[in-house]
Motif scaffolding. Sequence first.
Motif, PDB file in Angstrom:
ATOM      1  N   GLY A 152       0.822  -1.195   0.000  1.00 46.18           N
ATOM      2  CA  GLY A 152       0.000   0.000   0.000  1.00 46.18           C
ATOM      3  C   GLY A 152       0.858   1.248   0.000  1.00 46.18           C
ATOM      4  O   GLY A 152       2.051   1.207   0.297  1.00 46.18           O
ATOM      5  N   PHE A 153       0.237   2.373  -0.314  1.00 47.67           N
ATOM      6  CA  PHE A 153       0.995   3.613  -0.469  1.00 47.67           C
ATOM      7  C   PHE A 153       1.658   4.054   0.833  1.00 47.67           C
ATOM      8  O   PHE A 153       2.849   4.371   0.870  1.00 47.67           O
ATOM      9  N   GLU A 154       0.894   4.087   1.926  1.00 49.40           N
ATOM     10  CA  GLU A 154       1.411   4.636   3.179  1.00 49.40           C
ATOM     11  C   GLU A 154       2.593   3.831   3.713  1.00 49.40           C
ATOM     12  O   GLU A 154       3.556   4.399   4.243  1.00 49.40           O
ATOM     13  N   SER A 155       2.527   2.512   3.615  1.00 49.35           N
ATOM     14  CA  SER A 155       3.559   1.662   4.213  1.00 49.35           C
ATOM     15  C   SER A 155       4.771   1.446   3.314  1.00 49.35           C
ATOM     16  O   SER A 155       5.795   0.930   3.773  1.00 49.35           O
ATOM     17  N   THR A 156       4.662   1.802   2.070  1.00 52.97           N
ATOM     18  CA  THR A 156       5.779   1.607   1.135  1.00 52.97           C
ATOM     19  C   THR A 156       6.835   2.687   1.345  1.00 52.97           C
ATOM     20  O   THR A 156       6.520   3.852   1.532  1.00 52.97           O
ATOM     21  N   THR A 157       8.096   2.278   1.311  1.00 54.82           N
ATOM     22  CA  THR A 157       9.200   3.224   1.402  1.00 54.82           C
ATOM     23  C   THR A 157       9.966   3.242   0.089  1.00 54.82           C
ATOM     24  O   THR A 157       9.948   2.274  -0.683  1.00 54.82           O
ATOM     25  N   MET A 158      10.625   4.331  -0.158  1.00 52.85           N
ATOM     26  CA  MET A 158      11.459   4.421  -1.354  1.00 52.85           C
ATOM     27  C   MET A 158      12.607   3.419  -1.287  1.00 52.85           C
ATOM     28  O   MET A 158      13.051   2.900  -2.314  1.00 52.85           O
ATOM     29  N   ASP A 159      13.087   3.138  -0.092  1.00 48.72           N
ATOM     30  CA  ASP A 159      14.152   2.141   0.047  1.00 48.72           C
ATOM     31  C   ASP A 159      13.676   0.766  -0.404  1.00 48.72           C
ATOM     32  O   ASP A 159      14.423   0.010  -1.044  1.00 48.72           O
ATOM     33  N   ALA A 160      12.426   0.419  -0.080  1.00 52.58           N
ATOM     34  CA  ALA A 160      11.889  -0.881  -0.493  1.00 52.58           C
ATOM     35  C   ALA A 160      11.789  -0.958  -2.011  1.00 52.58           C
ATOM     36  O   ALA A 160      12.080  -2.002  -2.615  1.00 52.58           O
ATOM     37  N   ILE A 161      11.381   0.131  -2.622  1.00 56.75           N
ATOM     38  CA  ILE A 161      11.292   0.164  -4.091  1.00 56.75           C
ATOM     39  C   ILE A 161      12.689   0.087  -4.704  1.00 56.75           C
ATOM     40  O   ILE A 161      12.905  -0.623  -5.690  1.00 56.75           O
ATOM     41  N   ARG A 162      13.631   0.811  -4.109  1.00 59.51           N
ATOM     42  CA  ARG A 162      15.024   0.754  -4.592  1.00 59.51           C
ATOM     43  C   ARG A 162      15.547  -0.674  -4.553  1.00 59.51           C
ATOM     44  O   ARG A 162      16.173  -1.146  -5.520  1.00 59.51           O
ATOM     45  N   ASP A 163      15.299  -1.386  -3.441  1.00 60.61           N
ATOM     46  CA  ASP A 163      15.776  -2.764  -3.317  1.00 60.61           C
ATOM     47  C   ASP A 163      15.104  -3.669  -4.343  1.00 60.61           C
ATOM     48  O   ASP A 163      15.759  -4.539  -4.948  1.00 60.61           O
ATOM     49  N   GLN A 164      13.797  -3.476  -4.539  1.00 58.26           N
ATOM     50  CA  GLN A 164      13.075  -4.310  -5.500  1.00 58.26           C
ATOM     51  C   GLN A 164      13.581  -4.062  -6.919  1.00 58.26           C
ATOM     52  O   GLN A 164      13.706  -4.993  -7.723  1.00 58.26           O
ATOM     53  N   ALA A 165      13.859  -2.809  -7.239  1.00 57.57           N
ATOM     54  CA  ALA A 165      14.326  -2.450  -8.587  1.00 57.57           C
ATOM     55  C   ALA A 165      15.809  -2.719  -8.784  1.00 57.57           C
ATOM     56  O   ALA A 165      16.294  -2.700  -9.914  1.00 57.57           O
ATOM     57  N   GLN A 166      16.516  -2.923  -7.666  1.00 52.52           N
ATOM     58  CA  GLN A 166      17.962  -3.171  -7.705  1.00 52.52           C
ATOM     59  C   GLN A 166      18.709  -2.019  -8.381  1.00 52.52           C
ATOM     60  O   GLN A 166      19.521  -2.204  -9.295  1.00 52.52           O
ATOM     61  N   VAL A 167      18.392  -0.823  -7.907  1.00 51.70           N
ATOM     62  CA  VAL A 167      19.093   0.363  -8.373  1.00 51.70           C
ATOM     63  C   VAL A 167      19.602   1.126  -7.153  1.00 51.70           C
ATOM     64  O   VAL A 167      19.209   0.859  -6.022  1.00 51.70           O
ATOM     65  N   SER A 168      20.463   2.091  -7.385  1.00 49.71           N
ATOM     66  CA  SER A 168      20.974   2.907  -6.289  1.00 49.71           C
ATOM     67  C   SER A 168      19.940   3.954  -5.895  1.00 49.71           C
ATOM     68  O   SER A 168      19.024   4.278  -6.668  1.00 49.71           O
ATOM     69  N   LYS A 169      20.097   4.504  -4.685  1.00 55.16           N
ATOM     70  CA  LYS A 169      19.193   5.554  -4.241  1.00 55.16           C
ATOM     71  C   LYS A 169      19.290   6.769  -5.156  1.00 55.16           C
ATOM     72  O   LYS A 169      18.273   7.398  -5.486  1.00 55.16           O
ATOM     73  N   ALA A 170      20.512   7.089  -5.585  1.00 60.11           N
ATOM     74  CA  ALA A 170      20.695   8.237  -6.479  1.00 60.11           C
ATOM     75  C   ALA A 170      19.967   8.029  -7.801  1.00 60.11           C
ATOM     76  O   ALA A 170      19.341   8.952  -8.345  1.00 60.11           O
TER      77      ALA A 170
END
Length: 201
Positions: free
Chosen positions: A25-43
Amino acid sequence: MAKVRSEVTRLAILQAAAQVFKISGFESTTMDAIRDQAQVSKATLYGYFPSKEELFVESLLYEAEAEFDRNLLFNPREIPELKSHLVALAQNMIRFAYSPNGLAIRRLLIASAKNPELGQRCYEHGPQKGKAEMRALLQQAINEGQLKPHDPTISECHLRALIEAEFVDILHFGLNLPLTEEWIQAASQRAISSFLTLYAS
Protein backbone atom coordinates in the motif's frame (compact mmCIF):
# COMPACT_ATOMS: atom_id res chain seq x y z
CA MET A 1 22.09 3.66 -26.60
CA ALA A 2 22.10 5.75 -23.41
CA LYS A 3 18.48 6.74 -24.06
CA VAL A 4 17.50 3.07 -24.44
CA ARG A 5 19.25 2.18 -21.18
CA SER A 6 17.56 5.14 -19.50
CA GLU A 7 14.09 3.95 -20.54
CA VAL A 8 14.87 0.37 -19.49
CA THR A 9 15.91 1.59 -16.05
CA ARG A 10 12.81 3.78 -15.74
CA LEU A 11 10.51 0.88 -16.65
CA ALA A 12 12.30 -1.40 -14.19
CA ILE A 13 11.68 1.11 -11.42
CA LEU A 14 8.02 1.51 -12.40
CA GLN A 15 7.48 -2.27 -12.44
CA ALA A 16 9.19 -2.67 -9.07
CA ALA A 17 7.17 0.18 -7.57
CA ALA A 18 3.89 -1.28 -8.82
CA GLN A 19 4.73 -4.61 -7.14
CA VAL A 20 5.72 -3.02 -3.82
CA PHE A 21 2.71 -0.68 -3.73
CA LYS A 22 0.39 -3.62 -4.38
CA ILE A 23 1.84 -5.57 -1.47
CA SER A 24 2.32 -2.79 1.09
CA GLY A 25 0.00 0.00 0.00
CA PHE A 26 1.00 3.61 -0.47
CA GLU A 27 1.41 4.64 3.18
CA SER A 28 3.56 1.66 4.21
CA THR A 29 5.78 1.61 1.14
CA THR A 30 9.20 3.22 1.40
CA MET A 31 11.46 4.42 -1.35
CA ASP A 32 14.15 2.14 0.05
CA ALA A 33 11.89 -0.88 -0.49
CA ILE A 34 11.29 0.16 -4.09
CA ARG A 35 15.02 0.75 -4.59
CA ASP A 36 15.78 -2.76 -3.32
CA GLN A 37 13.08 -4.31 -5.50
CA ALA A 38 14.33 -2.45 -8.59
CA GLN A 39 17.96 -3.17 -7.71
CA VAL A 40 19.09 0.36 -8.37
CA SER A 41 20.97 2.91 -6.29
CA LYS A 42 19.19 5.55 -4.24
CA ALA A 43 20.70 8.24 -6.48
CA THR A 44 19.33 6.50 -9.57
CA LEU A 45 15.88 6.09 -8.03
CA TYR A 46 15.58 9.72 -7.00
CA GLY A 47 17.09 10.83 -10.29
CA TYR A 48 14.09 9.36 -12.08
CA PHE A 49 11.43 9.98 -9.43
CA PRO A 50 12.03 12.75 -6.84
CA SER A 51 9.20 11.65 -4.51
CA LYS A 52 7.16 8.65 -3.51
CA GLU A 53 3.97 10.47 -4.54
CA GLU A 54 5.23 11.03 -8.07
CA LEU A 55 6.44 7.44 -8.35
CA PHE A 56 3.10 6.15 -7.09
CA VAL A 57 1.18 8.08 -9.72
CA GLU A 58 3.56 7.14 -12.53
CA SER A 59 3.62 3.44 -11.56
CA LEU A 60 -0.18 3.21 -11.51
CA LEU A 61 -0.48 5.02 -14.81
CA TYR A 62 2.09 2.67 -16.30
CA GLU A 63 0.21 -0.35 -15.00
CA ALA A 64 -3.15 0.96 -16.16
CA GLU A 65 -1.87 1.65 -19.65
CA ALA A 66 -0.29 -1.79 -19.83
CA GLU A 67 -3.49 -3.55 -18.74
CA PHE A 68 -6.19 -1.41 -20.37
CA ASP A 69 -7.55 -2.79 -23.61
CA ARG A 70 -7.44 0.18 -25.95
CA ASN A 71 -9.62 -1.64 -28.50
CA LEU A 72 -12.41 -1.61 -25.96
CA LEU A 73 -12.37 2.17 -25.95
CA PHE A 74 -11.86 2.93 -29.62
CA ASN A 75 -11.89 0.66 -32.63
CA PRO A 76 -11.40 2.33 -36.01
CA ARG A 77 -13.64 -0.24 -37.65
CA GLU A 78 -17.42 0.21 -37.81
CA ILE A 79 -19.19 -0.09 -34.45
CA PRO A 80 -22.12 -2.50 -35.05
CA GLU A 81 -23.44 -2.52 -31.47
CA LEU A 82 -22.88 0.88 -29.91
CA LYS A 83 -24.76 0.16 -26.67
CA SER A 84 -22.84 -3.06 -25.98
CA HIS A 85 -19.58 -1.27 -26.74
CA LEU A 86 -20.39 1.59 -24.35
CA VAL A 87 -21.57 -0.76 -21.60
CA ALA A 88 -18.31 -2.71 -21.80
CA LEU A 89 -16.40 0.58 -21.71
CA ALA A 90 -18.35 1.73 -18.64
CA GLN A 91 -17.67 -1.51 -16.79
CA ASN A 92 -13.97 -1.25 -17.57
CA MET A 93 -13.83 2.35 -16.38
CA ILE A 94 -15.60 1.58 -13.09
CA ARG A 95 -13.42 -1.43 -12.34
CA PHE A 96 -10.27 0.65 -12.67
CA ALA A 97 -11.44 3.96 -11.21
CA TYR A 98 -12.91 2.29 -8.09
CA SER A 99 -10.28 -0.38 -7.57
CA PRO A 100 -8.09 0.18 -4.46
CA ASN A 101 -5.29 1.56 -6.63
CA GLY A 102 -7.63 3.68 -8.73
CA LEU A 103 -9.16 5.26 -5.63
CA ALA A 104 -5.75 5.74 -4.03
CA ILE A 105 -4.34 7.65 -6.98
CA ARG A 106 -7.37 9.94 -7.24
CA ARG A 107 -7.42 10.66 -3.51
CA LEU A 108 -3.71 11.36 -3.59
CA LEU A 109 -4.20 13.88 -6.38
CA ILE A 110 -7.02 15.57 -4.48
CA ALA A 111 -4.83 15.78 -1.38
CA SER A 112 -1.91 17.06 -3.46
CA ALA A 113 -3.78 20.01 -4.97
CA LYS A 114 -0.91 22.25 -3.87
CA ASN A 115 1.26 20.37 -6.41
CA PRO A 116 -0.43 21.22 -9.73
CA GLU A 117 2.46 19.79 -11.76
CA LEU A 118 1.70 16.30 -10.42
CA GLY A 119 -1.96 16.62 -11.31
CA GLN A 120 -1.17 17.99 -14.77
CA ARG A 121 1.22 15.12 -15.48
CA CYS A 122 -1.33 12.57 -14.31
CA TYR A 123 -4.02 14.20 -16.46
CA GLU A 124 -1.84 14.22 -19.56
CA HIS A 125 -0.79 10.58 -19.18
CA GLY A 126 -4.22 9.20 -18.35
CA PRO A 127 -7.55 11.08 -18.50
CA GLN A 128 -6.58 13.41 -21.33
CA LYS A 129 -5.83 10.48 -23.63
CA GLY A 130 -8.94 8.61 -22.56
CA LYS A 131 -11.16 11.64 -23.11
CA ALA A 132 -9.74 12.16 -26.60
CA GLU A 133 -10.35 8.54 -27.54
CA MET A 134 -13.87 8.63 -26.12
CA ARG A 135 -14.65 11.78 -28.13
CA ALA A 136 -13.35 10.03 -31.24
CA LEU A 137 -15.60 7.06 -30.52
CA LEU A 138 -18.64 9.30 -30.09
CA GLN A 139 -17.80 11.27 -33.23
CA GLN A 140 -17.58 8.02 -35.17
CA ALA A 141 -21.01 7.00 -33.86
CA ILE A 142 -22.37 10.40 -34.97
CA ASN A 143 -20.86 9.97 -38.42
CA GLU A 144 -22.47 6.53 -38.71
CA GLY A 145 -25.87 7.89 -37.70
CA GLN A 146 -26.06 6.00 -34.41
CA LEU A 147 -26.06 9.21 -32.37
CA LYS A 148 -27.73 12.55 -33.03
CA PRO A 149 -25.49 15.32 -34.39
CA HIS A 150 -23.99 17.11 -31.39
CA ASP A 151 -20.72 18.28 -29.86
CA PRO A 152 -18.91 15.16 -28.57
CA THR A 153 -16.85 17.36 -26.24
CA ILE A 154 -20.04 17.88 -24.22
CA SER A 155 -21.48 14.38 -24.55
CA GLU A 156 -18.19 12.86 -23.43
CA CYS A 157 -18.50 14.81 -20.17
CA HIS A 158 -22.09 13.64 -19.75
CA LEU A 159 -21.11 10.05 -20.45
CA ARG A 160 -18.33 10.01 -17.85
CA ALA A 161 -20.60 11.63 -15.27
CA LEU A 162 -23.33 9.05 -15.83
CA ILE A 163 -20.87 6.16 -15.61
CA GLU A 164 -19.57 7.35 -12.24
CA ALA A 165 -22.86 8.64 -10.84
CA GLU A 166 -23.62 5.65 -8.59
CA PHE A 167 -20.05 5.32 -7.29
CA VAL A 168 -18.70 8.83 -6.80
CA ASP A 169 -19.60 8.99 -3.08
CA ILE A 170 -17.12 6.16 -2.52
CA LEU A 171 -14.37 8.46 -3.79
CA HIS A 172 -15.40 11.62 -1.97
CA PHE A 173 -16.49 10.20 1.38
CA GLY A 174 -14.44 7.01 1.69
CA LEU A 175 -17.53 4.81 1.92
CA ASN A 176 -16.78 1.14 2.38
CA LEU A 177 -19.26 -0.20 -0.15
CA PRO A 178 -18.63 -3.57 -1.81
CA LEU A 179 -17.91 -3.08 -5.49
CA THR A 180 -19.60 -6.22 -6.81
CA GLU A 181 -19.72 -7.32 -10.42
CA GLU A 182 -23.51 -7.34 -10.20
CA TRP A 183 -23.52 -3.65 -9.23
CA ILE A 184 -20.96 -2.71 -11.87
CA GLN A 185 -22.90 -4.45 -14.63
CA ALA A 186 -26.30 -3.09 -13.58
CA ALA A 187 -25.02 0.44 -13.05
CA SER A 188 -23.28 0.38 -16.44
CA GLN A 189 -26.50 -0.64 -18.15
CA ARG A 190 -28.41 2.16 -16.39
CA ALA A 191 -25.77 4.75 -17.25
CA ILE A 192 -25.60 3.87 -20.94
CA SER A 193 -29.37 3.61 -21.27
CA SER A 194 -29.68 7.12 -19.81
CA PHE A 195 -26.97 8.40 -22.15
CA LEU A 196 -28.63 6.91 -25.21
CA THR A 197 -32.00 8.34 -24.20
CA LEU A 198 -30.40 11.76 -24.62
CA TYR A 199 -28.19 11.15 -27.63
CA ALA A 200 -29.31 8.13 -29.67
CA SER A 201 -30.71 8.81 -33.13
